[in-house]
Design a protein around this motif. Structure first.
Motif, PDB file in Angstrom:
ATOM      1  N   GLU A  89       3.508 -13.114  17.734  1.00 21.58           N
ATOM      2  CA  GLU A  89       3.551 -12.946  15.995  1.00 21.58           C
ATOM      3  C   GLU A  89       3.805 -11.710  15.725  1.00 21.58           C
ATOM      4  O   GLU A  89       4.778 -11.211  15.473  1.00 21.58           O
ATOM      5  CB  GLU A  89       2.551 -13.573  15.125  1.00 21.58           C
ATOM      6  CG  GLU A  89       2.734 -14.826  15.022  1.00 21.58           C
ATOM      7  CD  GLU A  89       1.348 -15.293  14.138  1.00 21.58           C
ATOM      8  OE1 GLU A  89       1.200 -16.317  13.789  1.00 21.58           O
ATOM      9  OE2 GLU A  89       0.527 -15.303  13.227  1.00 21.58           O
ATOM     10  N   LYS A  90       2.447 -10.686  16.582  1.00 18.01           N
ATOM     11  CA  LYS A  90       3.405  -9.451  16.196  1.00 18.01           C
ATOM     12  C   LYS A  90       4.102  -8.680  17.432  1.00 18.01           C
ATOM     13  O   LYS A  90       4.628  -8.131  17.219  1.00 18.01           O
ATOM     14  CB  LYS A  90       2.014  -8.792  17.196  1.00 18.01           C
ATOM     15  CG  LYS A  90       1.699  -7.233  16.964  1.00 18.01           C
ATOM     16  CD  LYS A  90       0.329  -7.129  17.308  1.00 18.01           C
ATOM     17  CE  LYS A  90       0.786  -4.783  17.495  1.00 18.01           C
ATOM     18  NZ  LYS A  90      -0.317  -4.831  16.763  1.00 18.01           N
TER      19      LYS A  90
ATOM     20  N   GLY B 209       6.979  -9.901  14.940  1.00 20.30           N
ATOM     21  CA  GLY B 209       7.050  -8.792  13.612  1.00 20.30           C
ATOM     22  C   GLY B 209       8.357  -7.365  14.260  1.00 20.30           C
ATOM     23  O   GLY B 209       8.918  -6.586  13.623  1.00 20.30           O
TER      24      GLY B 209
ATOM     25  N   TYR C 287      11.609  -5.955  12.818  1.00 17.51           N
ATOM     26  CA  TYR C 287      11.997  -4.991  12.042  1.00 17.51           C
ATOM     27  C   TYR C 287      12.139  -4.408  12.846  1.00 17.51           C
ATOM     28  O   TYR C 287      13.624  -3.836  12.118  1.00 17.51           O
ATOM     29  CB  TYR C 287      10.710  -4.036  11.972  1.00 17.51           C
ATOM     30  CG  TYR C 287      10.277  -3.294  11.249  1.00 17.51           C
ATOM     31  CD1 TYR C 287      10.620  -3.062   9.912  1.00 17.51           C
ATOM     32  CD2 TYR C 287      10.492  -2.143  11.720  1.00 17.51           C
ATOM     33  CE1 TYR C 287      10.109  -1.787   9.242  1.00 17.51           C
ATOM     34  CE2 TYR C 287      11.117  -0.467  11.732  1.00 17.51           C
ATOM     35  CZ  TYR C 287      10.556  -0.671  10.306  1.00 17.51           C
ATOM     36  OH  TYR C 287      10.033   0.557   9.243  1.00 17.51           O
TER      37      TYR C 287
ATOM     38  N   SER D  73       8.177 -12.489   6.281  1.00 16.00           N
ATOM     39  CA  SER D  73       7.287 -11.938   4.957  1.00 16.00           C
ATOM     40  C   SER D  73       5.760 -11.977   4.780  1.00 16.00           C
ATOM     41  O   SER D  73       4.557 -10.723   4.555  1.00 16.00           O
ATOM     42  CB  SER D  73       8.167 -10.716   3.916  1.00 16.00           C
ATOM     43  OG  SER D  73       8.365 -12.038   2.908  1.00 16.00           O
TER      44      SER D  73
ATOM     45  N   LEU E 219       5.065 -12.099   9.486  1.00 12.21           N
ATOM     46  CA  LEU E 219       6.004 -11.629  11.182  1.00 12.21           C
ATOM     47  C   LEU E 219       5.628  -9.996  10.106  1.00 12.21           C
ATOM     48  O   LEU E 219       5.770  -9.140  11.366  1.00 12.21           O
ATOM     49  CB  LEU E 219       6.501 -11.950  11.075  1.00 12.21           C
ATOM     50  CG  LEU E 219       6.786 -13.261  11.656  1.00 12.21           C
ATOM     51  CD1 LEU E 219       8.249 -14.122  12.829  1.00 12.21           C
ATOM     52  CD2 LEU E 219       6.121 -14.006  12.593  1.00 12.21           C
ATOM     53  N   ILE E 220       6.087  -9.782   9.013  1.00 14.79           N
ATOM     54  CA  ILE E 220       6.348  -8.201   8.499  1.00 14.79           C
ATOM     55  C   ILE E 220       5.605  -8.068   7.542  1.00 14.79           C
ATOM     56  O   ILE E 220       5.688  -9.307   6.667  1.00 14.79           O
ATOM     57  CB  ILE E 220       7.503  -7.940   9.263  1.00 14.79           C
ATOM     58  CG1 ILE E 220       8.651  -8.346   7.571  1.00 14.79           C
ATOM     59  CG2 ILE E 220       8.526  -7.580  10.499  1.00 14.79           C
ATOM     60  CD1 ILE E 220       9.751  -7.528   8.082  1.00 14.79           C
TER      61      ILE E 220
ATOM     62  N   TRP F  30       9.839  -5.662   4.550  1.00 19.23           N
ATOM     63  CA  TRP F  30      10.827  -6.227   4.287  1.00 19.23           C
ATOM     64  C   TRP F  30      12.148  -6.197   3.570  1.00 19.23           C
ATOM     65  O   TRP F  30      12.902  -5.860   3.218  1.00 19.23           O
ATOM     66  CB  TRP F  30      10.648  -7.868   3.985  1.00 19.23           C
ATOM     67  CG  TRP F  30      11.626  -8.769   3.608  1.00 19.23           C
ATOM     68  CD1 TRP F  30      12.052  -9.133   2.577  1.00 19.23           C
ATOM     69  CD2 TRP F  30      12.712  -9.575   5.049  1.00 19.23           C
ATOM     70  NE1 TRP F  30      13.339  -9.924   2.270  1.00 19.23           N
ATOM     71  CE2 TRP F  30      13.023 -10.683   3.536  1.00 19.23           C
ATOM     72  CE3 TRP F  30      12.713  -9.990   5.816  1.00 19.23           C
ATOM     73  CZ2 TRP F  30      14.283 -11.606   4.451  1.00 19.23           C
ATOM     74  CZ3 TRP F  30      13.531 -10.721   7.127  1.00 19.23           C
ATOM     75  CH2 TRP F  30      14.226 -11.367   6.012  1.00 19.23           C
TER      76      TRP F  30
END
Length: 194
Positions: A72-73, A76, A80, A109, A112-113, A118
């Motif tokens: 997931e990191k 993200g 991004y 949002s 992930l980020i 976002w």
């Protein structure tokens, strides 16, 4: 940008398995794909939260998926970077296009980020093909008995896209084609009622 995600089931607690986002450019009555990001995702802690039913619907083989998925990191960061790049291309905030797109945005949002990241690149104004189809059905532009699910709208408009339903890329690209047809439907209705 067209967006779709696939998850391990209904609910915000289920794992995000795939995110597809495509930068589209509108020319005349058509949208053209300019760039895309298609990310297979696994949880940072490697503990999936899924339902068997979701895997049946998405046809995801979790063992094969896990071998190629990014955390997931990492996902993200990929998302991004794509948003930043696309914002530089568009010179304006990106407008999300999706089918029930609020769910996809919320999950991206929240997981992930950050919402701030976002919001830096993406507009809060969205184009939701489900809402548009429901509106056109209420106006009588679409049959009253037509389900406004993405699968049924794809069938109704005889849309052909490579892939299978419930794959993030297929659903996102199908959504764009549905939007094109909904716009044509509205133009036809408007011209015939004048």
């Amino acid at each position: 940008i067209t967006i779709d995600i696939e998850t391990g089931g209904i609910g915000d607690d289920k794992s995000i398995l795939q995110v597809y986002m495509g930068l589209c450019e509108k020319q005349n009555d058509q949208f053209f794909l300019v760039d895309e990001v298609n990310v297979l995702i696994k949880p940072n802690d490697d503990v999936y939260k899924i339902t068997a039913e979701s895997l049946t619907i998405t046809n995801i083989d979790l063992v094969a998926h896990n071998k190629v998925a990014v955390t997931e990191k990492r996902a993200g960061t990929i998302i991004y970077d794509a948003l930043r790049r696309w914002y530089d291309i568009s010179k304006d905030k990106l407008i999300p296009i999706g089918h029930n797109v609020a769910f996809d945005i919320r999950r991206i949002s929240n997981t992930l980020i950050s919402q701030g990241s976002w919001d830096q690149y993406v507009s809060y104004r969205v184009i939701d093909t489900c809402t548009i189809a429901q509106f056109l059905r209420l106006r009588g532009n679409l049959p009253n008995d037509l389900s406004c699910s993405l699968v049924k709208l794809v069938e109704y408009f005889n849309i052909e896209v490579d892939g299978l339903p419930h794959e993030a890329k297929y659903d996102a690209l199908s959504t764009v084609k549905v939007l094109e047809n909904l716009l044509k439907n509205q133009l036809t209705f408007s011209k015939s009622s004048v």
